[in-house]
Design an enzyme around this catalytic site. Structure first.
Site, PDB file in Angstrom:
ATOM      1  N   ASN A 201       0.844  -1.198   0.000  1.00 64.88           N
ATOM      2  CA  ASN A 201       0.000   0.000   0.000  1.00 64.88           C
ATOM      3  C   ASN A 201       0.880   1.250   0.000  1.00 64.88           C
ATOM      4  OD1 ASN A 201      -2.215   1.854   0.746  1.00 64.88           O
ATOM      5  ND2 ASN A 201      -1.041   1.983   2.639  1.00 64.88           N
ATOM      6  N   GLU A 202       0.793   2.055  -1.042  1.00 64.65           N
ATOM      7  CA  GLU A 202       1.529   3.321  -1.116  1.00 64.65           C
ATOM      8  C   GLU A 202       3.038   3.114  -0.947  1.00 64.65           C
ATOM      9  OE1 GLU A 202      -2.091   5.780   1.062  1.00 64.65           O
ATOM     10  OE2 GLU A 202      -0.209   5.442   2.093  1.00 64.65           O
TER      11      GLU A 202
END
Lengths: 233, 262
Positions: A201-202
Site C-alpha cells: 500500500n503506497e
C-alpha cells in the site's frame, strides 16, 4: 470430453509434479464481474486411486473461465482492466478485513460480500495493512462477481515512508516474506475473482522482494507463447 | 478405518495463559491433560485469536464498544508472555494399514509449538503460511489423541505512541504479519496483535498418495469460443512401495434451473 484419466507410477517416497493434457471446451460459459454477466462456475475435481488401495485422495475447486488483463493507461496513469476482452469500469471499495478479532466466518463473508455486490461494486481492494484474505472470502467473491485486488503485507507507513521513517528495507526476514507470499499464492491462485496481486500500500516492496514477486507472478512462458500464438492466429 | 478427506477441528478447544500453566506440552498431551474449562483453562474460540477467546469468556470488555479498548492491557505494557497462550483439544482418529493423516494449520499468528500425544513439532514464524504435519506415526493406538498448541505473539508487537498514528511505532513492520494491529488513523490498536490460531485447523486423511496444491489455468482462442483448461498438481507417494495410480480430472458445471445430471 471434460473427463481425463491417466495412469501414473510414483516411486516410493517421491514428490512429483504432474500436468494433465489440456481439457478442451467449446464456448464455455464465461465468468464475468458483477454487472457484466453471469458468474458461471465449473466444479473441477481431481482424484487419485492407488492399485490395491482404492481412492487415496481427492480435491475439488470451483473454477471460472475468464481472462483478466490490466495495464497502466499512459494518458491518465491509471490502471485499466479488461475481462474477457471487454473493458471494465471499476467500481471498487477498500477492504481491510471482516473483524478486528479475526472472527471470520463463511456466513459473515457471504453477508459482507453480497452487500458490496448489491451496492453495485465490482472490485474489492484488500489493503496491505490487513490480511491476505481467506479462501472463503474469495469463494463468495467468485460467486458474486467481485474482482479482488490483493496486496502483500507492505505499507508506506511501516515500511519506509511513515513518521518516523521506519523499516526502509521492509521486514527483517525477506526469505520468510517470500515463503509466506508463495504459500499464499498457492492457497488463492485458482479463484476466478483474483484479479491483481499488488506489492503493498503506497509503497513498493524492497527491491529483492519486488523482483522475486514479479518473477514468481509473471505469466508462465508456456501461456505467454500461447497468447502470442493466439495473436498470430 | 478413518474416512478419506478433511475434518475440521473447530470445537471443544480449551485455552489458558502460558504463565498460569506449570506443565509442559509433553505432560499436557500425555499424563496431565486439562479436564475441562476450569481455571486456568477456559473454552477457546478456534479458529480465532487470544483476545477473541478472552472476550468469549468475558475476561475483557468488548473492545468494539465505547472506549472499552482502553481498559484492555496492551501487549507493549503486559509483555509478550501475557498473550502467549496454550490451546488444547482432543480428537478421535484411527487409521487402517496404508492410510496417512496430516494435521493442518491454515494460518497461525505468529509462531507455535505443537504437541501431539507427547511428541513436539515447531511451527515456524509467519502469519501468512500454512503448516502441515504428517502425524501418521504419532497417533495414539487407541484412537483417542491429545493436541496442545503453544502460540506466541509476533516478535515485534511494538508500542503505541501516546499520539497513536498509522501503524503505531511501526515495529510490527519488522515481522511478516498484518500491520493494522498497531492501530491506524481509522482504528484503535488490537491489544494482542491478533495472536492466535486464526484460521482453520483440520485433519486430512489420505491413502498412500496425496494431492497437493493443484494449479488451474485457462487459455482462450477464436474470441473465447475455444478454451483449454490446463491443470498441474503435486503428488506425493508416502508409502514404501511404487504406487500404481489412476489419476482422474473431471469438470462438471452447475446445472441451470431444475435440470439434474444422471
Amino acid at each position: 470430453e471434460h473427463l481425463h484419466t491417466q495412469n501414473l507410477s510414483i516411486p516410493p517416497g517421491a514428490h512429483v509434479q504432474y500436468t494433465f493434457p489440456p481439457l478442451f471446451f467449446y464456448k464455455p460459459n464465461l465468468w464475468w464481474p458483477n454487472g457484466m454477466g453471469k458468474q458461471s462456475l465449473y466444479n473441477v475435481e481431481i482424484t487419485v486411486e492407488v492399485k490395491g488401495f482404492g481412492e487415496s485422495d481427492s480435491w475439488s475447486h470451483l473454477f471460472g473461465f475468464r481472462k483478466i488483463e490490466s495495464y497502466i493507461d499512459n494518458a491518465t496513469g491509471g490502471r485499466l482492466f479488461k475481462v474477457n476482452g471487454h473493458p471494465v469500469f471499476i467500481r471498487g471499495g477498500n477492504w481491510i478485513l471482516s473483524d478486528g478479532l479475526l472472527r471470520l466466518s463463511k456466513k459473515r463473508y457471504k453477508t459482507d460480500i453480497k452487500f458490496h455486490a448489491d451496492m453495485n461494486f465490482n472490485m474489492l481492494r484488500c489493503w496491505g495493512g490487513g490480511i491476505a484474505e481467506r479462501p472463503e472470502f474469495y469463494h463468495y467473491c467468485d460467486i458474486y462477481g467481485l474482482l479482488v485486488w490483493q496486496e502483500f503485507w507492505i505499507t508506506g507507513d511501516c515500511d519506509g515512508r511513515g513518521i518516523p521513517v521506519s523499516n526502509p528495507n521492509g521486514p527483517l526476514d525477506h526469505d520468510l516474506f517470500m515463503l509466506c507470499s508463495r504459500d499464499t499464492i498457492k492457497l488463492l491462485r485458482n479463484h476466478p475473482s483474483l484479479a491483481l496481486w499488488v506489492g503493498g500500500n503506497e509503497q513498493t516492496p524492497p527491491d529483492d522482494i519486488n523482483t522475486a514477486l514479479k518473477n514468481d507472478l509473471k505469466l508462465h512462458p508456456y501461456f505467454q507463447s500461447l497468447s502470442e500464438t493466439r495473436n498470430a492466429l | 478405518m478413518a474416512v478419506i478427506g478433511k475434518t475440521r477441528l473447530d470445537s471443544g478447544w480449551l485455552a489458558a495463559r502460558s504463565t498460569e500453566v506449570n506443565l509442559t506440552g509433553v505432560q499436557l498431551t500425555t499424563t496431565h491433560p486439562p479436564t475441562g474449562p476450569s481455571s486456568p483453562w477456559m473454552q477457546a474460540a478456534v479458529p480465532g485469536t487470544v483476545l477473541g477467546t478472552l472476550l468469549k469468556n468475558n475476561l475483557v470488555p468488548d473492545p468494539f464498544y465505547g472506549l472499552e479498548n482502553e481498559a484492555i492491557i496492551d501487549i507493549a505494557d503486559s509483555g509478550r508472555e501475557y498473550y502467549t497462550f496454550w490451546f488444547f483439544t482432543t480428537f478421535q482418529c484411527k487409521l487402517s494399514g496404508s492410510e496417512h493423516v496430516d494435521l493442518n494449520f491454515r494460518a497461525i499468528n505468529y509462531s507455535a509449538e505443537v504437541y501431539l500425544n507427547g511428541h513436539k513439532n515447531v511451527l515456524p514464524k509467519g502469519m501468512f503460511r500454512r503448516h502441515s504435519l504428517d502425524v501418521t506415526d504419532i497417533l495414539h493406538p487407541n484412537g483417542q489423541n491429545m493436541l496442545a498448541v503453544l502460540v506466541h505473539p509476533p516478535d515485534h508487537p511494538g508500542k503505541i505512541p501516546p499520539e497513536g498514528g498509522q501503524g503505531g511505532d511501526h515495529e510490527i513492520g519488522k515481522d511478516v504479519a498484518a500491520q493494522y494491529v498497531e492501530g491506524w488513523d481509522w482504528m484503535a490498536p488490537i491489544r494482542d496483535r491478533n495472536t492466535g490460531i486464526w484460521d482453520e485447523v483440520s485433519l486430512s486423511v489420505t491413502g498412500p498418495v496425496k494431492i497437493s496444491d493443484p494449479h488451474l489455468v485457462s487459455s482462450f482462442f477464436d474470441n473465447y469460443k475455444r478454451a483449454y483448461l490446463h491443470t498441474t498438481t503435486e503428488l506425493e507417494n508416502r508409502s514404501a512401495w511404487v504406487a500404481e495410480c489412476l489419476l482422474n480430472i473431471q469438470v462438471t458445471t452447475e446445472l441451470e434451473g431444475r435440470i439434474c445430471l444422471v
